[in-house]
Design a protein around this motif. Structure first.
Motif, mmCIF file in Angstrom:
data_model
loop_
_atom_site.group_PDB
_atom_site.id
_atom_site.type_symbol
_atom_site.label_atom_id
_atom_site.label_comp_id
_atom_site.label_asym_id
_atom_site.label_seq_id
_atom_site.Cartn_x
_atom_site.Cartn_y
_atom_site.Cartn_z
ATOM 1 N N UNK A 26 0.871 -1.176 0.000
ATOM 2 C CA UNK A 26 0.000 0.000 0.000
ATOM 3 C C UNK A 26 0.907 1.225 0.000
ATOM 4 N N UNK A 27 0.476 2.315 -0.567
ATOM 5 C CA UNK A 27 -0.838 2.541 -1.186
ATOM 6 C C UNK A 27 -1.033 1.676 -2.436
ATOM 7 N N UNK A 28 -2.310 1.409 -2.713
ATOM 8 C CA UNK A 28 -2.663 0.503 -3.801
ATOM 9 C C UNK A 28 -3.983 0.914 -4.442
ATOM 10 N N UNK A 29 -3.993 0.892 -5.780
ATOM 11 C CA UNK A 29 -5.224 1.075 -6.547
ATOM 12 C C UNK A 29 -5.665 -0.302 -7.019
ATOM 13 N N UNK A 30 -6.909 -0.656 -6.707
ATOM 14 C CA UNK A 30 -7.498 -1.907 -7.176
ATOM 15 C C UNK A 30 -8.678 -1.519 -8.053
ATOM 16 N N UNK A 31 -8.582 -1.853 -9.344
ATOM 17 C CA UNK A 31 -9.729 -1.543 -10.200
ATOM 18 C C UNK A 31 -10.311 -2.828 -10.769
ATOM 19 N N UNK A 32 -11.633 -2.885 -10.764
ATOM 20 C CA UNK A 32 -12.370 -4.037 -11.276
ATOM 21 C C UNK A 32 -12.959 -3.671 -12.629
ATOM 22 N N UNK A 33 -12.872 -4.613 -13.554
ATOM 23 C CA UNK A 33 -13.431 -4.388 -14.884
ATOM 24 C C UNK A 33 -14.111 -5.674 -15.357
ATOM 25 N N UNK A 93 -14.201 -14.491 -5.505
ATOM 26 C CA UNK A 93 -14.029 -14.176 -4.084
ATOM 27 C C UNK A 93 -13.713 -12.685 -3.881
ATOM 28 N N UNK A 94 -12.807 -12.140 -4.695
ATOM 29 C CA UNK A 94 -12.475 -10.714 -4.573
ATOM 30 C C UNK A 94 -13.667 -9.847 -4.976
ATOM 31 N N UNK A 95 -14.361 -10.239 -6.038
ATOM 32 C CA UNK A 95 -15.540 -9.481 -6.480
ATOM 33 C C UNK A 95 -16.576 -9.389 -5.364
ATOM 34 N N UNK A 96 -16.798 -10.501 -4.681
ATOM 35 C CA UNK A 96 -17.751 -10.514 -3.558
ATOM 36 C C UNK A 96 -17.244 -9.653 -2.405
ATOM 37 N N UNK A 97 -15.958 -9.762 -2.071
ATOM 38 C CA UNK A 97 -15.397 -9.007 -0.941
ATOM 39 C C UNK A 97 -15.494 -7.501 -1.160
ATOM 40 N N UNK A 98 -15.368 -7.074 -2.412
ATOM 41 C CA UNK A 98 -15.435 -5.643 -2.733
ATOM 42 C C UNK A 98 -16.850 -5.191 -3.086
ATOM 43 N N UNK A 99 -17.780 -6.140 -3.190
ATOM 44 C CA UNK A 99 -19.169 -5.793 -3.503
ATOM 45 C C UNK A 99 -19.392 -5.347 -4.926
ATOM 46 N N UNK A 100 -18.586 -5.862 -5.871
ATOM 47 C CA UNK A 100 -18.726 -5.444 -7.266
ATOM 48 C C UNK A 100 -19.411 -6.493 -8.141
ATOM 49 N N UNK A 101 -19.780 -7.651 -7.564
ATOM 50 C CA UNK A 101 -20.537 -8.661 -8.309
ATOM 51 C C UNK A 101 -22.000 -8.298 -8.137
ATOM 52 N N UNK A 102 -22.588 -7.689 -9.163
ATOM 53 C CA UNK A 102 -23.916 -7.086 -9.046
ATOM 54 C C UNK A 102 -24.825 -7.500 -10.200
ATOM 55 N N UNK A 103 -26.124 -7.283 -9.986
ATOM 56 C CA UNK A 103 -27.077 -7.516 -11.069
ATOM 57 C C UNK A 103 -26.980 -6.350 -12.048
ATOM 58 N N UNK A 104 -26.879 -6.688 -13.318
ATOM 59 C CA UNK A 104 -26.798 -5.687 -14.375
ATOM 60 C C UNK A 104 -27.950 -5.936 -15.340
ATOM 61 N N UNK A 105 -28.179 -4.992 -16.220
ATOM 62 C CA UNK A 105 -29.221 -5.158 -17.233
ATOM 63 C C UNK A 105 -28.734 -4.600 -18.562
ATOM 64 N N UNK A 118 -13.357 1.263 -8.813
ATOM 65 C CA UNK A 118 -11.955 1.443 -8.437
ATOM 66 C C UNK A 118 -11.880 1.802 -6.960
ATOM 67 N N UNK A 119 -10.870 1.235 -6.301
ATOM 68 C CA UNK A 119 -10.667 1.459 -4.869
ATOM 69 C C UNK A 119 -9.227 1.900 -4.645
ATOM 70 N N UNK A 120 -9.054 2.988 -3.898
ATOM 71 C CA UNK A 120 -7.727 3.514 -3.575
ATOM 72 C C UNK A 120 -7.479 3.322 -2.090
ATOM 73 N N UNK A 121 -6.456 2.534 -1.774
ATOM 74 C CA UNK A 121 -6.071 2.278 -0.388
ATOM 75 C C UNK A 121 -4.838 3.103 -0.062
#
Length: 150
Positions: A26-33, A93-105, A118-121
């Protein structure tokens, strides 16, 4: 994930090796795509790669995470000359921990997928800033500005 939360205790796969996310420092940027080699995801990965030296100069690591396989990441990285680390979270597992696994349409069809986020630590490993439902244009630059302000 709220401000002040710490880097989740999850393991992702980087270059075919299991890596605890917190071990990236850290510091660390974690971005989900959502997916390798799609238009928005390619643009985002290229933008972070273009700014990789500036993030490194600021002492900030950057890792992109999707549910794609390590082989897919290797192909994506080679095809576009990416310089940021890409991590595989095939089991979500990471998607769930960060809350980014979501319903989309899309086109009226509902499905589960990764929310672009994106998360900045900070240096102490706590969440300093989160960007949800990211729009790609200018995003990497905004994250760099926030990282430099830590």
């Amino acid at each position: 994930m709220d401000d002040g939360a710490t880097i989740p205790d999850v393991t992702v796969t980087i270059d075919a090796k299991a890596v605890p996310l917190a071990s990236l420092g850290a510091p660390l940027v974690v971005y989900f795509y959502p997916k390798d080699d799609t238009t928005g995801c390619t643009t985002e990965a290229k933008d972070f790669s273009t700014l990789a030296d500036a993030f490194a100069a600021a002492g900030v690591g950057v890792v992109g995470i999707s549910k794609d396989t390590p082989a897919s990441h290797a192909k994506f990285t080679a095809k576009h000359g990416l310089t940021v680390s890409l991590a595989s979270d095939v089991d979500g597992v990471a998607c769930e921990a960060f809350g980014v696994w979501v319903e989309k349409a899309m086109y009226g069809r509902k499905y589960m997928g990764i929310e672009r986020a994106t998360f900045l630590f900070g240096a102490d490993g706590t969440l300093a800033r989160a960007w949800r439902k990211v729009r790609v244009a200018g995003h990497a630059e905004a994250v760099l500005a926030a990282a430099k302000a830590l």
